[in-house]
Design an enzyme around this catalytic site. Sequence first.
Site, PDB file in Angstrom:
ATOM      1  N   TYR A 132     138.928  22.839 -85.424  1.00 49.07           N
ATOM      2  CA  TYR A 132     138.228  22.965 -86.707  1.00 49.07           C
ATOM      3  C   TYR A 132     138.860  22.009 -87.699  1.00 49.07           C
ATOM      4  O   TYR A 132     140.033  22.153 -88.057  1.00 49.07           O
ATOM      5  CB  TYR A 132     138.315  24.412 -87.188  1.00 49.07           C
ATOM      6  CG  TYR A 132     137.660  24.723 -88.517  1.00 49.07           C
ATOM      7  CD1 TYR A 132     136.717  23.889 -89.108  1.00 49.07           C
ATOM      8  CD2 TYR A 132     137.977  25.902 -89.195  1.00 49.07           C
ATOM      9  CE1 TYR A 132     136.121  24.193 -90.317  1.00 49.07           C
ATOM     10  CE2 TYR A 132     137.387  26.230 -90.409  1.00 49.07           C
ATOM     11  CZ  TYR A 132     136.464  25.375 -90.959  1.00 49.07           C
ATOM     12  OH  TYR A 132     135.873  25.687 -92.164  1.00 49.07           O
ATOM     13  N   LYS A 160     134.502  22.004 -84.646  1.00 47.06           N
ATOM     14  CA  LYS A 160     133.698  22.157 -85.855  1.00 47.06           C
ATOM     15  C   LYS A 160     134.172  21.094 -86.826  1.00 47.06           C
ATOM     16  O   LYS A 160     135.330  21.101 -87.257  1.00 47.06           O
ATOM     17  CB  LYS A 160     133.872  23.546 -86.469  1.00 47.06           C
ATOM     18  CG  LYS A 160     133.143  23.704 -87.812  1.00 47.06           C
ATOM     19  CD  LYS A 160     133.383  25.069 -88.449  1.00 47.06           C
ATOM     20  CE  LYS A 160     132.700  25.166 -89.806  1.00 47.06           C
ATOM     21  NZ  LYS A 160     132.934  26.485 -90.463  1.00 47.06           N
TER      22      LYS A 160
END
Length: 290
Positions: A132, A160
């Site tokens: 992330y 992400k």
Amino acid sequence: MFSGSIVALVTPMRNDSVDVHHLRELVEFHIAKGTHALVAAGTTGEAGTLSHSEKLLVIKTVIEQAKERVPVIAGTAMNATKDCIELTQQAMEYGAHAAFIMTPAYIKPTQEGLYLHYSHIAQSVAIPIILYNVPGRTACDMLPETVARLAKISNIIGIKEATGQMTRLQQILRLCEGSIDVYSGDDLTAAQWLLSGAKGVISVTANVAAKLMAKMCDLAMDDDQAGCLRIQEQLMPLHELLFVESNPIPVKWAMKKMGLIGGELRLPMTELSEKHHQALEKVLKNLELI
């Protein structure tokens, strides 16, 4: 492995404690609306203000309530590598389908430090890992070249990417050559990312417009560009208003208006400023969410 509309769940609070009852109801809400997967104890879930035991409570509750009907991805980010390994191992034991690990915040590691952080975690747990990258909140930007190095590790399966920059998506796809899935971390540009090779979106907006976000992702996966962009245009005012103040302040206010949660936040997060109430309520009404 994971695709479509993946909601970054809020953590309902009551009297400054995790509201397990409403958390369970949120899981049912998302399953009914067609959400494809759930992230528990991530940024939108106020992980930064949750204790270690509270993070585990949130993760365990979501896994138990989901009952394998949808995948549950556990937010296990910790600044110290050894602490992150411990939390990830515990989430794995509870039955999480993957771990969702943000880059360390505030300490600003080098790219080599990021590589070693994630590679040590991956070697210590037998669970898929989604990276992330959200430099706007962490002051740490994991570059595409580092992502490409990490993508060679078998259980690092996705990232992400929350910069919202199309060039960043293109760089990661080019350097990784299909060895890692990319997920949009920016609702405002999610449709464009989905139509350009992203596997899904890990979404704040899906907390309130769950059905529409799932439909938008389904249309993108079916290569219905016009339909996907039509829903994105419909959702754009909501996307914008959900980020007028720090996430998850606006989304929790919206969910309170919808009757989904009580809306309580944990300090230093505070309730949405009154000047934004009317505009957000109007958008919710226009989308027939209230």
